[in-house]
Write a protein that holds these residues in place. Structure first.
Motif, short mmCIF file in Angstrom:
data_model
loop_
_atom_site.label_atom_id
_atom_site.label_comp_id
_atom_site.label_asym_id
_atom_site.label_seq_id
_atom_site.Cartn_x
_atom_site.Cartn_y
_atom_site.Cartn_z
N UNK A 1 0.88 -1.18 0.00
CA UNK A 1 0.00 0.00 0.00
C UNK A 1 0.92 1.22 0.00
N UNK A 2 0.45 2.35 -0.51
CA UNK A 2 1.33 3.52 -0.56
C UNK A 2 1.66 4.05 0.83
N UNK A 3 2.76 4.77 0.91
CA UNK A 3 3.20 5.36 2.18
C UNK A 3 2.20 6.40 2.69
N UNK A 4 1.57 7.11 1.77
CA UNK A 4 0.60 8.14 2.12
C UNK A 4 -0.79 7.72 1.62
N UNK B 1 -6.41 4.96 -1.01
CA UNK B 1 -5.99 3.86 -1.87
C UNK B 1 -6.93 2.66 -1.72
N UNK B 2 -7.29 2.35 -0.48
CA UNK B 2 -8.20 1.23 -0.23
C UNK B 2 -9.55 1.47 -0.89
N UNK B 3 -10.08 2.68 -0.75
CA UNK B 3 -11.36 3.00 -1.40
C UNK B 3 -11.24 2.78 -2.90
N UNK B 4 -10.17 3.31 -3.50
CA UNK B 4 -9.98 3.16 -4.95
C UNK B 4 -9.87 1.70 -5.34
N UNK B 5 -9.13 0.92 -4.55
CA UNK B 5 -8.97 -0.52 -4.82
C UNK B 5 -10.32 -1.23 -4.82
N UNK B 6 -11.11 -0.98 -3.78
CA UNK B 6 -12.41 -1.64 -3.65
C UNK B 6 -13.34 -1.20 -4.78
N UNK B 7 -13.31 0.07 -5.14
CA UNK B 7 -14.14 0.57 -6.24
C UNK B 7 -13.77 -0.12 -7.54
N UNK B 8 -12.48 -0.18 -7.86
CA UNK B 8 -12.07 -0.79 -9.13
C UNK B 8 -12.45 -2.26 -9.16
#
Length: 183
Positions: free
Chosen positions: A134-137, A142-149
């Motif tokens: 996962x990214x440092x920031x 990022x999690x939201x984007x991952x789940x959306x995709x």
């Protein structure tokens, strides 16, 4: 976000038959001379670049939200598939048509699918899922984007991935996610 994680179908992933060339990258779907890579750079510019012949971008500025760096040379940025191509393959794209895989690789239909980030950060991510990277920031974003995709493309998730999503989500606000199905 929690409901989105729970809704992901859990299944073993299989990389059999994967090659990156099964996804055609950087198409110019709208025939305006700018391919998908350039379209993302134009859309995400903090300072809009000048667009020259063959969509050469100059004079812009970009913020890489994975690591907090700002760049003025578009060559310092990669366009990250938030859910990498190999992960998409493992999660269901192996059964898609070529047209569906090409649409996934060039998905401008949701701004969370592709993002401009520092090239070496994207290369360190590679084909990893959140169980491995996962990214440092901005981990929660990022999690939201991952789940959306994953949800938008009706992809599966393996048990380790879901466990990591849940673990990381424990430190995040429970954001409601919305999306339009891509397929």
């Amino acid at each position: 976000m929690r409901r989105g994680i729970v809704a992901l179908p859990i299944a073993d992933e299989d990389r059999t038959g994967y090659t990156r060339d099964k996804f055609r990258l950087w198409l110019d779907e709208d025939h305006d001379g700018c391919n998908t890579r350039h379209e993302v750079l134009i859309a995400e510019a903090v300072i809009a670049p000048q667009i020259g012949p063959r969509c050469k971008l100059t004079g812009g500025s970009w913020y890489s939200w994975y690591d907090g760096e700002t760049w003025t040379d578009p060559n310092d940025l990669d366009i990250d598939h938030v859910v990498p191509l190999a992960e998409a393959w493992d999660s269901g794209a192996s059964a898609w048509t070529s047209a569906e895989r090409n649409a996934y690789a060039n998905d401008l239909g949701d701004e969370r699918s592709l993002t401009a980030v520092t090239d070496n950060v994207n290369q360190a991510k590679g084909d990893k899922d959140p169980a491995e990277w996962v990214p440092a920031l901005n981990r929660c974003d990022y999690l939201v984007d991952w789940v959306v995709v994953k949800s938008r493309w009706r992809e599966k998730a393996d048990a380790a991935e879901v466990a990591a999503l849940n673990r990381i989500a424990d430190g995040c606000p429970d954001t409601e996610i919305t999306f339009v199905l891509a397929r």
